[in-house]
Design a protein around this motif. Structure first.
Motif, PDB file in Angstrom:
ATOM      1  N   LEU A 126       0.827  -1.199   0.000  1.00  0.00           N
ATOM      2  CA  LEU A 126       0.000   0.000   0.000  1.00  0.00           C
ATOM      3  C   LEU A 126       0.866   1.256   0.000  1.00  0.00           C
ATOM      4  N   LYS A 127       0.500   2.205  -0.845  1.00  0.00           N
ATOM      5  CA  LYS A 127       1.260   3.448  -0.977  1.00  0.00           C
ATOM      6  C   LYS A 127       0.464   4.683  -0.541  1.00  0.00           C
ATOM      7  N   MET A 128      -0.868   4.556  -0.454  1.00  0.00           N
ATOM      8  CA  MET A 128      -1.676   5.702  -0.073  1.00  0.00           C
ATOM      9  C   MET A 128      -1.608   5.932   1.446  1.00  0.00           C
ATOM     10  N   PRO A 129      -2.006   7.114   1.917  1.00  0.00           N
ATOM     11  CA  PRO A 129      -2.033   7.360   3.361  1.00  0.00           C
ATOM     12  C   PRO A 129      -2.962   6.369   4.070  1.00  0.00           C
ATOM     13  N   VAL A 130      -2.502   5.845   5.199  1.00  0.00           N
ATOM     14  CA  VAL A 130      -3.280   4.863   5.959  1.00  0.00           C
ATOM     15  C   VAL A 130      -3.248   5.226   7.436  1.00  0.00           C
ATOM     16  N   LEU A 131      -4.429   5.266   8.043  1.00  0.00           N
ATOM     17  CA  LEU A 131      -4.579   5.450   9.483  1.00  0.00           C
ATOM     18  C   LEU A 131      -5.195   4.189  10.060  1.00  0.00           C
ATOM     19  N   LEU A 132      -4.585   3.644  11.121  1.00  0.00           N
ATOM     20  CA  LEU A 132      -5.127   2.475  11.807  1.00  0.00           C
ATOM     21  C   LEU A 132      -5.559   2.884  13.210  1.00  0.00           C
ATOM     22  N   LEU A 133      -6.809   2.564  13.545  1.00  0.00           N
ATOM     23  CA  LEU A 133      -7.381   2.870  14.849  1.00  0.00           C
ATOM     24  C   LEU A 133      -7.822   1.587  15.527  1.00  0.00           C
ATOM     25  N   VAL A 134      -7.766   1.559  16.865  1.00  0.00           N
ATOM     26  CA  VAL A 134      -8.269   0.395  17.604  1.00  0.00           C
ATOM     27  C   VAL A 134      -8.664   0.828  19.014  1.00  0.00           C
ATOM     28  N   GLY A 135      -9.769   0.263  19.505  1.00  0.00           N
ATOM     29  CA  GLY A 135     -10.176   0.503  20.879  1.00  0.00           C
ATOM     30  C   GLY A 135      -9.290  -0.277  21.840  1.00  0.00           C
ATOM     31  N   SER A 136      -8.960   0.332  22.973  1.00  0.00           N
ATOM     32  CA  SER A 136      -8.044  -0.309  23.920  1.00  0.00           C
ATOM     33  C   SER A 136      -8.631  -1.574  24.531  1.00  0.00           C
ATOM     34  N   ASN A 137      -9.968  -1.692  24.534  1.00  0.00           N
ATOM     35  CA  ASN A 137     -10.630  -2.865  25.087  1.00  0.00           C
ATOM     36  C   ASN A 137     -11.186  -3.793  24.009  1.00  0.00           C
ATOM     37  N   ASP A 138     -10.624  -3.717  22.799  1.00  0.00           N
ATOM     38  CA  ASP A 138     -11.092  -4.564  21.704  1.00  0.00           C
ATOM     39  C   ASP A 138     -10.730  -6.023  21.990  1.00  0.00           C
ATOM     40  N   GLY A 139     -11.754  -6.877  22.080  1.00  0.00           N
ATOM     41  CA  GLY A 139     -11.527  -8.287  22.316  1.00  0.00           C
ATOM     42  C   GLY A 139     -11.514  -9.122  21.062  1.00  0.00           C
ATOM     43  N   SER A 140     -11.819  -8.519  19.911  1.00  0.00           N
ATOM     44  CA  SER A 140     -11.820  -9.238  18.634  1.00  0.00           C
ATOM     45  C   SER A 140     -10.515  -9.048  17.875  1.00  0.00           C
ATOM     46  N   THR A 141     -10.086  -7.804  17.753  1.00  0.00           N
ATOM     47  CA  THR A 141      -8.799  -7.484  17.120  1.00  0.00           C
ATOM     48  C   THR A 141      -8.037  -6.583  18.102  1.00  0.00           C
ATOM     49  N   PRO A 142      -7.375  -7.162  19.069  1.00  0.00           N
ATOM     50  CA  PRO A 142      -6.707  -6.374  20.117  1.00  0.00           C
ATOM     51  C   PRO A 142      -5.644  -5.432  19.554  1.00  0.00           C
ATOM     52  N   PRO A 143      -5.288  -4.407  20.338  1.00  0.00           N
ATOM     53  CA  PRO A 143      -4.323  -3.413  19.845  1.00  0.00           C
ATOM     54  C   PRO A 143      -3.034  -3.999  19.282  1.00  0.00           C
ATOM     55  N   ASP A 144      -2.497  -5.042  19.897  1.00  0.00           N
ATOM     56  CA  ASP A 144      -1.246  -5.608  19.388  1.00  0.00           C
ATOM     57  C   ASP A 144      -1.415  -6.198  17.990  1.00  0.00           C
ATOM     58  N   LEU A 145      -2.583  -6.766  17.704  1.00  0.00           N
ATOM     59  CA  LEU A 145      -2.832  -7.318  16.377  1.00  0.00           C
ATOM     60  C   LEU A 145      -2.915  -6.200  15.344  1.00  0.00           C
ATOM     61  N   VAL A 146      -3.625  -5.138  15.674  1.00  0.00           N
ATOM     62  CA  VAL A 146      -3.736  -3.999  14.755  1.00  0.00           C
ATOM     63  C   VAL A 146      -2.363  -3.355  14.557  1.00  0.00           C
ATOM     64  N   ARG A 147      -1.596  -3.265  15.642  1.00  0.00           N
ATOM     65  CA  ARG A 147      -0.241  -2.712  15.534  1.00  0.00           C
ATOM     66  C   ARG A 147       0.616  -3.537  14.575  1.00  0.00           C
ATOM     67  N   SER A 148       0.432  -4.842  14.581  1.00  0.00           N
ATOM     68  CA  SER A 148       1.232  -5.690  13.694  1.00  0.00           C
ATOM     69  C   SER A 148       0.959  -5.365  12.222  1.00  0.00           C
ATOM     70  N   THR A 149      -0.270  -4.962  11.912  1.00  0.00           N
ATOM     71  CA  THR A 149      -0.591  -4.553  10.545  1.00  0.00           C
ATOM     72  C   THR A 149       0.021  -3.193  10.236  1.00  0.00           C
ATOM     73  N   HIS A 150      -0.081  -2.273  11.182  1.00  0.00           N
ATOM     74  CA  HIS A 150       0.561  -0.962  11.033  1.00  0.00           C
ATOM     75  C   HIS A 150       2.046  -1.120  10.690  1.00  0.00           C
ATOM     76  N   GLU A 151       2.710  -2.067  11.331  1.00  0.00           N
ATOM     77  CA  GLU A 151       4.148  -2.261  11.122  1.00  0.00           C
ATOM     78  C   GLU A 151       4.464  -2.782   9.716  1.00  0.00           C
ATOM     79  N   LEU A 152       3.467  -3.304   9.026  1.00  0.00           N
ATOM     80  CA  LEU A 152       3.663  -3.791   7.657  1.00  0.00           C
ATOM     81  C   LEU A 152       3.429  -2.705   6.604  1.00  0.00           C
ATOM     82  N   ILE A 153       2.830  -1.570   7.003  1.00  0.00           N
ATOM     83  CA  ILE A 153       2.438  -0.532   6.046  1.00  0.00           C
ATOM     84  C   ILE A 153       3.350   0.677   6.210  1.00  0.00           C
ATOM     85  N   ALA A 154       4.226   0.882   5.285  1.00  0.00           N
ATOM     86  CA  ALA A 154       5.175   1.996   5.368  1.00  0.00           C
ATOM     87  C   ALA A 154       4.436   3.325   5.450  1.00  0.00           C
ATOM     88  N   GLY A 155       4.838   4.153   6.414  1.00  0.00           N
ATOM     89  CA  GLY A 155       4.265   5.488   6.542  1.00  0.00           C
ATOM     90  C   GLY A 155       2.904   5.560   7.192  1.00  0.00           C
TER      91      GLY A 155
END
Length: 264
Positions: A200-229
């Protein structure tokens, strides 16, 4: 009521706001319909063209027999944008909606100005987890999973203080077409967008609720780490659906993203 016959099914959608304004397109999560975006849509509609829709198998849209794939859902999104003559837009996807908009962005990057990925990831869950969920629903219906899903969707504070809203959300889940729910579980089971998000090259913002029990913050962070910028933000308090539980915070973050990238 707005509807369109696309890809052999009828999709229910809502198109509001100024047609000349920048388009924001919202894709909802598993087991919900486009009403989960009400508080976000009303905030942005004065200045933006807002498109929401019930994806196949959800809300008032048709629920064809399972299985579905993320490719099916992304093709529906493409057909809806074509139907509405929207050349490009900022896409906002929650949970499976994030997988859908990411798949679309991988196929048609020129049509995606930016992505807001809420409480989602490049891959969600395991084959075994989804097969277990499907078997549970086949045997006991969607209601057999309601308690578990509500715990993952909303924080303990929401459960304690917003019982009426919680009951309405439970109703929304339990009244889902079983075939639509299972079909999208199968899409989630089989989806892996790892290669796509890395490109992905376009601007990307990833958001997650701190109490998310389906996609916890660490999982969302792992995707953020794959997307440059990309940018990653944890919203303190809410569970899996911050657009309902914490709409003001969600709106502020999306608005800042739009302004930073000259999308507003």
């Amino acid at each position: 009521m707005q509807l369109a016959r696309l890809n052999g099914i009828t999709l229910h959608y809502r198109d509001e706001g100024p047609k000349a304004g920048p388009a924001l397109v919202f894709v909802n999560s598993l087991g919900t319909d486009f009403r989960i975006w009400d508080a976000v849509a009303s905030h942005f509609a004065p200045a933006h063209r807002i498109v929401r829709y019930d994806k196949r198998g959800h809300g008032l849209s048709d629920a064809p027999p399972a299985p579905y794939s993320i490719t099916d859902h992304a093709a529906d999104l493409e057909a809806l944008l074509d139907h509405l003559e929207i050349g490009s837009a900022v896409l906002v996807g929650l949970s499976v909606g994030g997988l859908i908009v990411t798949a679309f962005a991988g196929k048609s990057p020129n049509r995606v100005k930016g992505l807001v990925l809420c409480d989602t990831a490049h891959k969600i869950g395991t084959v075994e987890m989804w097969d277990s969920r499907i078997a549970m629903i086949r045997e006991g219906g969607i209601a057999s999973t309601s308690d578990m899903v509500m715990e993952r969707w909303f924080s303990p504070v929401f459960h304690r203080d917003r019982k009426d809203e919680l009951a309405i959300c439970r109703n929304m889940l339990e009244r889902m077409p079983v075939e639509g729910y299972i079909g999208t579980c199968m899409a989630l089971r089989d989806a892996d967008n790892t290669k796509i998000v890395k490109q992905l090259k376009m601007p990307v913002l990833l958001l997650v609720g701190s109490n998310d029990g389906s996609t916890p913050p660490d999982l969302v962070r792992s995707t953020h780490e794959l997307i440059a910028g990309s940018r990653f933000v944890v919203i303190e308090g809410p569970g899996h659906i911050p657009c309902m539980e914490a709409p003001q915070e969600t709106n502020a973050l999306i608005e800042a993203f739009l302004q930073e990238n000259n999308f507003s």
